[in-house]
Design an enzyme around this catalytic site. Structure first.
Site, PDB file in Angstrom:
ATOM      1  N   HIS A   1       0.834  -1.207   0.000  1.00 26.64           N
ATOM      2  CA  HIS A   1       0.000   0.000   0.000  1.00 26.64           C
ATOM      3  C   HIS A   1       0.872   1.262   0.000  1.00 26.64           C
ATOM      4  CE1 HIS A   1      -3.654   2.308   1.542  1.00 26.64           C
ATOM      5  NE2 HIS A   1      -2.671   3.142   1.869  1.00 26.64           N
ATOM      6  N   GLU A   2       1.803   1.307   0.940  1.00 30.10           N
ATOM      7  CA  GLU A   2       2.634   2.519   1.047  1.00 30.10           C
ATOM      8  C   GLU A   2       3.540   2.674  -0.167  1.00 30.10           C
ATOM      9  OE1 GLU A   2       1.668   4.593   3.075  1.00 30.10           O
ATOM     10  OE2 GLU A   2       0.549   3.333   4.477  1.00 30.10           O
TER      11      GLU A   2
ATOM     12  N   HIS B   1       1.666   4.660  -2.730  1.00 30.54           N
ATOM     13  CA  HIS B   1       1.734   6.114  -2.508  1.00 30.54           C
ATOM     14  C   HIS B   1       3.087   6.651  -2.977  1.00 30.54           C
ATOM     15  CE1 HIS B   1      -1.997   6.645  -0.417  1.00 30.54           C
ATOM     16  NE2 HIS B   1      -1.674   5.899   0.623  1.00 30.54           N
TER      17      HIS B   1
ATOM     18  N   HIS C   1       3.243   7.056  -6.636  1.00 27.65           N
ATOM     19  CA  HIS C   1       2.465   8.222  -7.076  1.00 27.65           C
ATOM     20  C   HIS C   1       3.359   9.473  -7.072  1.00 27.65           C
ATOM     21  CE1 HIS C   1      -1.920   9.956  -6.762  1.00 27.65           C
ATOM     22  NE2 HIS C   1      -1.355  10.271  -7.896  1.00 27.65           N
TER      23      HIS C   1
END
Ligand SMILES: [Zn+2]
Length: 711
Positions: A502-503, A506, A509
């Site tokens: 998940h991290e 980010h 991104h």
């Protein structure tokens, strides 16, 4: 003008968890100004921060000089004799504050990732000064008039889509802060904001007092029926800490009360604790929050009206992907029916279990956790400890890197020559398939007292174009994962594994951003859009084919058995009706409170009851947060935004479906995701970007399927 100072609250996104306490450190002697690293060029590879040279004493001079410099830069824009245009006003403003951003980003990375008492003191000292500095910019009337003049020309086709976006974001930031109001109304707005800040702090303090205000003290072995040994031990320690040695204490803090609801065989005690849990802030005592929240809701209506919005939700949602309250209700309504139907089925299953055990009472909210836990054990006995050996941290991280490699050709090269702020930190240079530099990623995964709880991703330098040259991003992923011991490496739970993926989403991104303006780059996107890039990575983490490529037994190297993969998948579906309904009821409640268009104060209990009746919430489930302790919306920053989590889930399930329709590592789909989502950051409207990737608006069916609500 940088987002950290203008678009408050976006500096560090993507946080899961709560705060931890700080370590003690001796104050450092003040460093001479000429050696302040913030005033010199950074010569470490890729211009990364020289962490070992940055001392606490450098921050206040850094902030001060940074603000002074930006003040002068902003004044030069405001006082320009030229007629206002995009370049000399909006773009010029965007380019101000470079030094301040540099100091700010390092500072807030450290206060989250590796703080100490001195940094905390500085944090408290600079917060109001930074807020005032920001206000001085957005309330600068000459500056606003220039921005407004450019805004009036916005329909001229001379701007690129990204420039239009920057213009809109800049103009709105002024207007939303009240810059367009006359003096009397500005004063009124200031008064409302002051009242709101007092009330929202009060709300949070009351919840804290109520959380601490009730303890269930148990005195006999019979009271402990059903509780596993570690829960009993924790309760004994909690009691001892309260001076009640030899007894057991359970509190209203979730880590204490949720295990009690799950395991306690004493229905009477579960009921007592549960009723105390849902009565917080509603006890008619000095910490009662009903009047406080009614005032907050009323003041928000007034403020919205003053700023020209119908409701507070309209004010908030204008900046989000959802755009309007109607847009959010529409999405919630599509999900609610199937979720509620599943919850009703689950309730029947639990009732059947109660009946089977010969008890024949009606399932109540304080029974749900207990019987759900029993059913879960019976159906899918899945033990974290059996899974852990397959999820060794470095193998999991490599698994996540490999997914990014297969999808986008990325390479992650370890860099031992780049300075770090703590020995646990590892550094990677992220490269394109052909070796071109993209950016820097720090990983920092183990808990320590100087780190707050949870997991998050952030940036020390954000991507932009400056004088035609690319400023490359420097980002970090931080977690509090299981630590290695003398005998064992770090072995993760499956939840920790998905959090790591998940991290990284980010981080990608921010890393793959390819825009001109810093305040529109990477994760500077609406809250209901930002979790798309992170949550989509979790799909690969848990995919049966992918999981076998990285989940290998740390001692034998044997890939995780199919049987365990199947169990993970099935366990993921368990109790989803309850979890979704409990959460979504809170989304409706939040939105109902914030679509009020009259400032008259409501009676919170009857308001809430009406809201729950409207959606047909079943009596066996209580909304996840009742109004008197709904901190996200009455003291945190999530008012009219609590729906964001499920909105993002709809997006990630629907986006991942595009891969399922082709193949898990389909290059065209991956390329389109990179080009239209990662690369664009916040430089265009989120829905427009999504539609360019998916060819249409998001659909809810993939999420309903993933949650097991649709076959
Ligand atoms: Zn996140």
């Amino acid at each position: 003008m940088k987002k950290t100072l203008f678009f408050l609250g976006l500096a560090l996104v993507l946080i899961i968890g709560s705060f931890s306490c700080a370590t003690k450190q001796e104050p450092k002697p003040a460093a001479a100004a000429e050696t302040n690293p913030f005033f010199t060029e950074w010569t470490a590879p890729f211009g990364t921060p020289p962490f070992p040279e940055i001392k606490e004493a450098h921050f206040i001079p850094g902030f001060t000089k940074g603000m002074d410099r930006q003040k002068k830069e902003v004044e030069a824009v405001a006082a320009s004799a030229e007629a206002p245009n995009f370049a000399n006003t909006v773009e010029a403003l965007e380019r101000t504050g470079e030094l301040l951003t540099k100091v700010n980003n390092v500072f807030y990375a450290l206060t989250d990732n590796n703080t100490n008492e001195e940094l905390q003191k500085i944090e408290a000292e600079v917060a109001p000064i930074l807020a005032k500095h920001n206000d001085d910019i957005t309330l600068n009337d000459r500056l606003f008039r220039r921005v407004e003049a450019v805004w009036k020309e916005k329909d001229k086709p001379t701007l690129t889509p990204e420039q239009s976006r920057l213009l809109e974001k800049t103009y709105k930031a002024f207007v939303r802060n009240g810059a367009a109001l006359d003096e009397a109304k500005k004063a009124e707005l200031r008064k409302i904001n002051e009242e709101l800040s007092v009330l929202t702090v009060k709300f949070g303090e009351n919840v804290l007092k109520e959380d601490n205000g009730f303890t269930l003290v148990l005195e006999t072995q019979e009271d402990l029926a059903g509780l596993p040994p570690d829960v009993v031990t924790a309760a004994a320690e909690a009691a001892a800490a309260k001076g009640l040695s030899g007894k057991w204490a359970f509190t209203l803090h979730k880590p204490s009360c949720i295990p009690f609801f799950q395991y306690s065989a004493r229905r009477d005690l579960r009921e007592r604790l549960f009723k105390a849990f849902i009565s917080r802030g509603d006890n008619g005592n000095e910490f009662d929050n009903k009047a406080v929240l009614a005032k907050i809701a009323g003041l928000r209506v007034k403020r919205a009206a003053l700023l020209g919005y119908k409701t507070h939700a309209d004010y908030v949602l204008e900046e989000n992907m959802a755009k309007t309250p109607a847009g959010v209700y529409k999405l919630l309504d599509q999900l609610w029916g199937p979720a509620l139907a599943m919850a009703k089925t689950e309730a029947k299953d639990l009732q059947a279990l109660i009946d089977k055990e010969g008890d024949h009472f009606k399932l109540e909210p304080w029974d749900w956790w207990y019987y759900a836990e029993k059913l879960k054990k019976a159906r899918y006995a899945l033990d974290d400890e059996v899974l852990r050996p397959y999820f060794e941290l470095k193998a999991v991280r490599q698994g996540a890197f490999d997914v990014a490699g297969r999808l986008w050709g990325l390479k992650f090269e370890p860099r031992a020559d780049i300075p770090v702020y703590h020995p646990d930190v590892e550094v990677f240079e992220v490269q394109e398939a052909d070796g071109r530099h993209i950016g820097i990623l720090y990983t920092d995964y183990f808990p320590r007292p100087s780190k707050r709880g949870g997991a998050w991703s952030g940036a020390i330098r954000e991507q932009s174009l400056k004088d035609g040259r690319k400023v490359t991003p420097v980002v970090f992923n931080v977690g509090n994962f299981t630590k290695p011991t003398a005998e064992k490496p770090s072995l993760l739970t499956f939840e920790e594994t998905t959090t790591l993926f998940h991290e990284l989403g980010h981080a990608l991104h921010d890393l793959l951003s390819n825009v001109t303006y810093e305040s529109l780059s990477g994760t500077n996107v609406p809250r209901d859009f930002v979790e798309l890039c992170s949550q989509i990575m979790e799909n690969w983490a848990g995919d049966p084919e992918v999981i076998k490529t990285y989940a290998k037994h740390y001692q034998t190297g044997e890939p995780i058995p199919q049987e365990l993969v199947d169990k993970i998948k099935k366990a993921g579906l368990f109790n989803q009706g309850f979890a979704t309904v409990e959460y979504m009821a809170a989304c409706y409640l939040d939105l109902d409170w914030h679509t009020l268009s009259e400032p008259a104060e409501q009676d919170p209990v009857s308001f809430e009851n009406a809201a729950m009746k409207k959606i047909g919430l079943i009596p066996e489930i209580v909304v996840r947060y009742r109004s008197p302790y709904f901190q996200h919306i009455f003291s945190g920053g999530y008012s009219a935004g609590y729906y964001s989590y499920i909105w993002s889930e709809v997006l990630d399930a629907d986006a991942f479906q595009a891969f399922k329709e082709t193949s898990l590592f389909d290059q065209a789909t991956a390329g389109s995701f990179r080009e239209n989502i990662f690369a664009k950051g916040g430089s265009e409207d989120a829905m427009a970007l999504y539609k360019r990737f998916r060819g249409r608006e998001p659909k809810v069916e993939p999420l309903l399927k993933r949650k097991g609500f649709l076959k």
